[in-house]
Design a protein around this motif. Structure first.
Motif, short mmCIF file in Angstrom:
data_model
loop_
_atom_site.label_atom_id
_atom_site.label_comp_id
_atom_site.label_asym_id
_atom_site.label_seq_id
_atom_site.Cartn_x
_atom_site.Cartn_y
_atom_site.Cartn_z
N ALA A 52 0.83 -1.21 0.00
CA ALA A 52 0.00 0.00 0.00
C ALA A 52 0.86 1.25 0.00
CB ALA A 52 -0.93 -0.01 1.21
N THR A 53 1.93 1.20 0.79
CA THR A 53 2.85 2.35 0.82
C THR A 53 3.54 2.52 -0.52
OG1 THR A 53 3.24 1.90 3.18
CG2 THR A 53 4.79 3.36 2.04
N ALA A 54 3.95 1.38 -1.13
CA ALA A 54 4.60 1.43 -2.44
C ALA A 54 3.68 2.03 -3.48
CB ALA A 54 5.05 0.03 -2.86
N VAL A 55 2.39 1.68 -3.40
CA VAL A 55 1.42 2.21 -4.34
C VAL A 55 1.35 3.72 -4.23
CG1 VAL A 55 -1.06 2.37 -4.83
CG2 VAL A 55 0.02 0.13 -4.54
N ARG A 56 1.30 4.24 -2.99
CA ARG A 56 1.25 5.68 -2.80
C ARG A 56 2.50 6.36 -3.36
NH1 ARG A 56 -0.86 4.12 2.27
NH2 ARG A 56 1.13 4.55 3.30
N LEU A 57 3.65 5.76 -3.12
CA LEU A 57 4.90 6.34 -3.59
C LEU A 57 4.98 6.34 -5.12
CD1 LEU A 57 7.36 4.81 -0.99
CD2 LEU A 57 6.68 7.21 -1.17
N LEU A 58 4.56 5.24 -5.76
CA LEU A 58 4.60 5.16 -7.21
C LEU A 58 3.63 6.16 -7.84
CD1 LEU A 58 4.81 1.28 -7.64
CD2 LEU A 58 6.60 2.93 -8.21
N ARG A 59 2.46 6.35 -7.19
CA ARG A 59 1.52 7.36 -7.67
C ARG A 59 2.10 8.76 -7.54
NH1 ARG A 59 -3.96 4.67 -5.09
NH2 ARG A 59 -4.42 3.28 -6.86
N ARG A 60 2.85 8.97 -6.47
CA ARG A 60 3.50 10.27 -6.28
C ARG A 60 4.53 10.51 -7.38
NH1 ARG A 60 6.15 10.97 -0.59
NH2 ARG A 60 3.97 10.52 -0.01
N VAL A 61 5.26 9.44 -7.75
CA VAL A 61 6.23 9.56 -8.84
C VAL A 61 5.53 9.92 -10.14
CG1 VAL A 61 7.89 8.31 -10.28
CG2 VAL A 61 7.90 7.99 -7.79
N LEU A 62 4.39 9.28 -10.39
CA LEU A 62 3.65 9.53 -11.62
C LEU A 62 3.07 10.94 -11.66
CD1 LEU A 62 1.79 6.12 -12.08
CD2 LEU A 62 3.48 7.11 -13.62
N SER A 63 2.70 11.47 -10.49
CA SER A 63 2.10 12.80 -10.44
C SER A 63 3.14 13.91 -10.41
CB SER A 63 1.19 12.92 -9.21
OG SER A 63 1.96 12.81 -8.02
N SER A 64 4.41 13.54 -10.30
CA SER A 64 5.47 14.54 -10.26
C SER A 64 5.68 15.16 -11.63
CB SER A 64 6.78 13.90 -9.77
OG SER A 64 6.60 13.28 -8.52
N SER A 65 6.47 16.21 -11.65
CA SER A 65 6.79 16.85 -12.91
C SER A 65 7.61 15.91 -13.78
CB SER A 65 7.57 18.14 -12.65
OG SER A 65 8.82 17.83 -12.04
N PRO A 66 7.55 16.05 -15.11
CA PRO A 66 8.29 15.16 -16.01
C PRO A 66 9.78 15.10 -15.70
CG PRO A 66 6.72 16.49 -17.26
CD PRO A 66 6.72 17.02 -15.84
N THR A 67 10.36 16.22 -15.23
CA THR A 67 11.79 16.22 -14.98
C THR A 67 12.18 15.29 -13.84
OG1 THR A 67 11.50 18.14 -13.53
CG2 THR A 67 12.08 18.56 -15.84
N SER A 68 11.20 14.97 -12.97
CA SER A 68 11.52 14.11 -11.83
C SER A 68 11.60 12.65 -12.21
CB SER A 68 10.48 14.29 -10.73
OG SER A 68 9.21 13.86 -11.17
N ILE A 69 11.05 12.30 -13.38
CA ILE A 69 11.13 10.89 -13.80
C ILE A 69 11.92 10.74 -15.09
CG2 ILE A 69 9.00 10.18 -12.68
CD1 ILE A 69 7.58 10.45 -15.35
N SER A 70 12.59 11.77 -15.51
CA SER A 70 13.41 11.67 -16.71
C SER A 70 14.75 12.33 -16.45
CB SER A 70 12.72 12.34 -17.89
OG SER A 70 13.52 12.25 -19.05
N PRO A 71 15.81 11.58 -16.23
CA PRO A 71 15.76 10.11 -16.21
C PRO A 71 15.30 9.59 -14.85
CG PRO A 71 18.00 10.85 -15.86
CD PRO A 71 17.18 12.09 -16.11
N LEU A 72 14.87 8.34 -14.82
CA LEU A 72 14.51 7.73 -13.55
C LEU A 72 15.75 7.56 -12.70
CD1 LEU A 72 12.05 4.85 -14.58
CD2 LEU A 72 11.46 6.99 -13.43
N PRO A 73 15.63 7.73 -11.39
CA PRO A 73 16.77 7.45 -10.52
C PRO A 73 17.29 6.04 -10.74
CG PRO A 73 15.00 8.50 -9.30
CD PRO A 73 14.45 8.16 -10.63
N ASP A 74 18.60 5.88 -10.69
CA ASP A 74 19.19 4.56 -10.92
C ASP A 74 18.65 3.53 -9.94
OD1 ASP A 74 20.64 5.64 -12.95
OD2 ASP A 74 22.49 5.88 -11.76
N SER A 75 18.41 3.97 -8.70
CA SER A 75 17.92 3.02 -7.71
C SER A 75 16.53 2.49 -8.07
CB SER A 75 17.88 3.68 -6.33
OG SER A 75 17.21 4.93 -6.40
#
Length: 734
Positions: A52-75
């Protein structure tokens, strides 16, 4: 130092160039996602909380600005394979969305993610998760990652292809959508259709992106399940691509019909079909039970004279003939036309020197599986007297359809052909070796029998008291197999004695036909006639059926022709060119260079190739079919007697050709032809050399002939000869 003062050097070392957003992600998000990923196989309460926590975090990643997921963090990239395979459908589906979103931000990011084998394996596992939501997410991610050719190549070579094929074969809605005649459906049906369309589009993309050789690794049982479904979808492609329940374009099938055709073509290449003929069965069905009958045909009739084999007189094997009859419904002419034309598509011609299937697919891209085209795939034709002054009263062909016409309405097309048939038009359908498994098996065996790469098959259905094609000759040998009814043939021997080459222009018949020199043959059901290339012929159904024992369809005629096309490499001239090339590679490839002339040995060999061609223009022996590649009958008696006779005949033919080359080759005449072609910048007279490019050439680049730029090679040859023609000829003679 003040508390808020920052040391630039320490900051650089600490971050190693990473962005603040990436560092924040690593510190705060990575441990939680790692915890969720580590519990993918255990559904504990703690695991559910982590998910459930992972779901919230992944949704937060998706709702972030494009620059925050391009590129994706190596981790996060490192975690994606585990997250994609998560037992939590929400985690796996959102991970697919994150992957797709990152791929859409830049081509570089897309190619980097697609080339990660672990991510590809994670997507493959997501396809097999059993969750429709996850499967759809994986398909969308695959489509997003395939935006570039690099991405497509990487994904198509992974475990994704077999998994998406398996998923497609298991989708319950496939049959319902395909078999439904209505284009309207409920919201729930529309949602299921959308999922099906997405899976189909992903299947088509992955199959067509996969290298032909890699398709060999797919399990045949899986392909057998997928092919019928793909074929049904292809037949309904226009409807699925424009359904009225589709509010958004993504609710439609996106793959064009020719892409579906290519996928079917590729998957079908390695399937072992049920139709398989035992060795020698076709030979017995055509030439009789005795092996000597076939040998006599080769030695006495092949490319020399007609040959008629009646079923009753020659004790022919009926099994192959019976299987052909089962392809059609002989009850009525309309039923036969329906059986012939039902679902026909275009069969694009394969170039005579086409050896690479990938090149062929590139050549026909956009037309594979297209609607049948008039003249290319089908002819509806009759021949009758023309009484106008321009035609001089001769018999002329009249076509029912216009050249190049295509037939979008299949039912209307069949009805028009049925009406034309009732008005005296014959229906001639080409490419039967691509339309019928049984005919394909027969054509393949005939090709092996004569040592040729392929055999074409056409079928002709003619109404009573009619003539389809006008009087003509062919550039290929023909075996005519009368399937239903009977037909009267008139055949004239080859007046010029020179065999026509494949695809060369046809000559006027005025000087080729003696009105009193023709021979009449009447073919009854089951009879077979051989007509050599260059023999003028015409056929009629105005047979007095009272004279012959025939069946209830006697007033009509249905016959199959097997066209044995002798390609240039499989003529004796072609065999001679190959022999010359092999001799050059063996005797000159490793020789030390002794003179400027010997440096150009490959060019002087090119001169000899041209000289052989000039000599062969008026010599029938060079044009005859070379059958050294024939798969001869397996009878033990044949290996002891007939095989030796045939091989001896072929050796003597080749010895005769070599003697003619040694005695009659004219290098000066060849050079004149080359000089004229180079001067006019016209390579058409030397296009016949194109197939030589497939022969291996060793040695340095300077000693190789570029057959793809034949004018350049000929120009270089003229430059090498220069003014010292006699010396060049002496070198070539030696």
């Amino acid at each position: 130092m003040l508390p808020n003062t920052k040391n630039p050097s320490k900051r650089k070392r600490r971050g190693d160039g990473a962005s603040p957003a990436s560092a924040t992600f690593d510190r705060r998000v990575f441990p939680i996602l790692l915890s969720a990923a580590a519990r993918t196989t255990r559904r504990t309460q703690h695991g559910s909380s982590s998910a459930a926590t992972a779901v919230r975090l992944l949704r937060r990643v998706l709702s972030s600005s494009p620059t925050s997921i391009s590129p994706l963090p190596d981790s996060l990239v490192a975690l994606l394979p585990l997250l994609l395979a998560s037992s939590s459908a929400s985690v796996a589906a959102l991970s697919c969305e994150v992957l797709g979103a990152a791929a859409l931000q830049s081509m570089e990011a897309s190619e980097m993610l697609a080339s990660d084998a672990c991510i590809a394996n994670g997507l493959a596992q997501a396809l097999g998760s059993g969750s429709q939501r996850v499967a759809e997410g994986a398909c969308n991610a695959i489509m997003d990652l395939s935006a570039s050719s690099v991405g497509r190549d990487h994904l198509a070579g992974s475990a994704i292809l077999p998994n998406i094929l398996y998923l497609f074969s298991q989708v319950e809605s496939v049959s319902g959508v395909i078999d439904s005649r209505s284009t309207e459906c409920s919201k729930s049906d529309s949602k299921a259709n959308k999922a099906l369309y997405l899976i189909v589009d992903t299947v088509i993309l992955m199959v067509n992106s996969c290298h032909v050789d890699s398709l060999h690794n797919l399990k045949q049982d899986l392909i057998r399940k997928v092919l019928p479904l793909l074929y049904k979808i292809w037949k309904k492609g226009g409807t699925l691509g424009s359904s009225t329940d589709c509010i958004y374009s993504k609710n439609q099938l996106q793959s064009p019909e020719y892409d579906i055709s290519e996928a079917i073509f590729k998957l079908s290449m390695n399937i072992a079909y049920a139709v398989h003929l035992e060795p020698d069965k076709v030979r017995r069905s055509i030439f009789g039970q005795s092996v000597s009958d076939y040998e006599n045909f080769l030695l006495n009739c092949w490319e020399k004279s007609t040959y008629l084999l009646t079923r009753k007189q020659n004790n022919l094997d009926d099994s192959v003939f019976t299987s052909l009859l089962n392809e059609f419904d002989p009850k009525t002419p309309d039923a036969i036309i329906q059986a012939l034309l039902n679902g026909i598509v275009s069969c694009p011609a394969i170039a005579s020197d086409e050896l690479d299937i990938s090149s062929f697919l590139h050549e026909v891209h956009g037309s594979l599986g297209a609607t049948a085209k008039y003249r290319q795939d089908i002819r509806v034709v009759r021949t009758r007297d023309q009484c106008d002054q321009t035609s001089g009263g001769c018999r002329m062909e009249e076509h029912f359809f216009d050249d190049g016409m295509t037939f979008l309405d299949a039912d209307a097309f069949v009805e028009k052909c049925q009406d034309a048939f009732k008005n005296g038009f014959s229906v001639a359908l080409r490419g039967m070796e691509f339309r019928s498994e049984k005919i394909a098996a027969i054509a393949s065996d005939v090709a092996d029998l004569f040592g040729q790469p392929s055999v074409g098959a056409n079928i002709y259905f003619s109404p009573p008291s009619s003539q389809g094609l006008a009087r003509h000759y062919d550039d290929h040998c023909v075996l005519v197999w009368q399937l239903l009814g009977c037909k009267k043939w008139m055949v004239w021997p080859n007046a010029k004695l020179i065999l026509p080459r494949l695809y060369e222009p046809f000559e006027s018949l005025d000087d080729l036909v003696d009105a009193n020199g023709g021979k009449m043959e009447v073919l009854l059901q089951g009879d077979i006639m051989y007509v050599p290339r260059g023999f003028v012929h015409e056929a009629h159904t105005d047979v007095d059926v009272g004279e012959f024992e025939v069946n209830s369809t006697a007033n009509c005629s249905l016959h199959l022709t097997l066209a044995i096309e002798v390609e240039p490499p499989f003529e004796w001239e072609g065999f001679t060119h190959i022999s010359l090339h092999c001799w050059m590679e063996k005797h000159w490839g490793s020789q030390p260079v002794k003179s400027k002339a010997e440096e150009r040995t490959s060019l002087f060999a090119l001169l000899l190739h041209v000289s052989i061609r000039v000599l062969s223009e008026n010599d029938a022996t060079f044009r005859k079919a070379c059958m050294v590649a024939a798969k001869l009958p397996s009878s033990s008696s044949y290996t002891t007697t007939h095989l030796k006779a045939l091989r001896s005949n072929q050796r003597s033919t080749f010895d005769e050709i070599v003697k003619k080359i040694d005695k009659s080759c004219s290098f000066k005449e060849a050079l004149r032809c080359i000089e004229q072609a180079v001067k006019e910048r016209n390579d058409e007279p030397f296009q016949w050399m194109g197939w030589l490019r497939h022969l291996p050439q060793h040695g340095g680049a300077d000693n190789r002939v570029d057959y793809c730029n034949i004018l350049g090679a000929l120009e270089e040859l003229l430059g090498a000869v220069g003014c010292n023609l006699e010396q060049a000829i002496d070198v070539s003679n030696n």
